[in-house]
Design an enzyme around this catalytic site. Sequence first.
Site, PDB file in Angstrom:
ATOM      1  CG  ASP A  41      -1.964  -1.074   1.175  1.00  0.00           C
ATOM      2  OD1 ASP A  41      -2.336  -1.479   0.062  1.00  0.00           O
ATOM      3  OD2 ASP A  41      -2.426  -1.505   2.249  1.00  0.00           O
ATOM      4  CE1 TYR A  69       4.009  -6.625   4.706  1.00  0.00           C
ATOM      5  CE2 TYR A  69       3.561  -8.851   5.466  1.00  0.00           C
ATOM      6  CZ  TYR A  69       3.547  -7.905   4.465  1.00  0.00           C
ATOM      7  OH  TYR A  69       3.061  -8.244   3.222  1.00  0.00           O
ATOM      8  CG  ASP A  83      -4.562   2.091   5.858  1.00  0.00           C
ATOM      9  OD1 ASP A  83      -5.356   3.038   5.764  1.00  0.00           O
ATOM     10  OD2 ASP A  83      -4.069   1.530   4.867  1.00  0.00           O
ATOM     11  NE  ARG A 186      -4.867  -2.394   3.735  1.00  0.00           N
ATOM     12  CZ  ARG A 186      -5.891  -2.105   2.934  1.00  0.00           C
ATOM     13  NH1 ARG A 186      -6.937  -1.443   3.413  1.00  0.00           N
ATOM     14  NH2 ARG A 186      -5.879  -2.452   1.673  1.00  0.00           N
TER      15      ARG A 186
END
Length: 308
Positions: A41, A69, A83, A186
């Site tokens: 993203d 992550y 998010d 997310r």
Amino acid sequence: MSVPSGLVIVDKPGGITSHDVVARIRRLAGTRRVGHAGTLDPMATGVLVVGVEKATRLLGYLTLTEKEYAATIRLGQSTSTDDAEGDITSTASAADVSAAALTQQQLAEAVAGLTGEIQQVPPAVSAIKVDGQRAYRLTRAGAAPELAPRPVTVHEFAVTAVRLMEGDGLMDLDATVRCSSGTYVRALARDLGTAVGTGGHLTRLRRTRVGGYGLDQAHTLDQLAENFQVLPLAQAASAAFPGRQLTADEARRLAHGGRLAATTGADVAGAAAVADPRTPTAAYAPDGRLIALLTEESGQARPLVVFA
């Protein structure tokens, strides 16, 4: 001058799309035959694997690999996109998020419930297709689709730090996540907020690894503009796939689309952990060239894609 085939491991900056990165690499490489393995993203940073020329044929198989992550999750607020880029849709009271109200045990139990093989509903603002249209387009047009839960695997979800934001009634959690392809971090943030009753969303996401490619191999776009580096095809494959060394005769046969006998465990080496049973084997000629990616069935190894 011919363009070398291989992978470019990019440390994507925030604020631009993965497509923007591909467009930049096209200009630097001097070819339009460029693609990426797994979207990040705009808000997210970190490892974006980009394929150039023949290496674009690796990308579909790289999407099967695990991803890692570093994330920050804010408890106490929900947003329209799950998010920080979305509009705030709800805010919990300070009492609901306080250290006294949200115990360490509650948090640990909620995280444990989102670890392992789980069913995850993708975010409404996502690239999932519904009746041929992207979910984010339908949502932004006011017709948010009902997305079905999908099986994903969260191999690790570990909270590494907790910060209570005094006066705001919000709590930030730093976490590391190691998960299967197709997992939305997310959505994990959203579901963690739901599990503890406060709401939640993602405020920071940095991808630290895609399969065998980590931040230690990644270059910023500015660095690539000064010194464009392509990970050669054979080296790129060895970092992501188990390998099989071929004889000269096997290499010739495979290069023409022929089949080989299936491997034994001793025949295969290289890329240690295979996250998905569909992950193919990379086959190399005696001189080290990548000849093909193989899959095995009925006692035979057949080429999925031939590079030589």
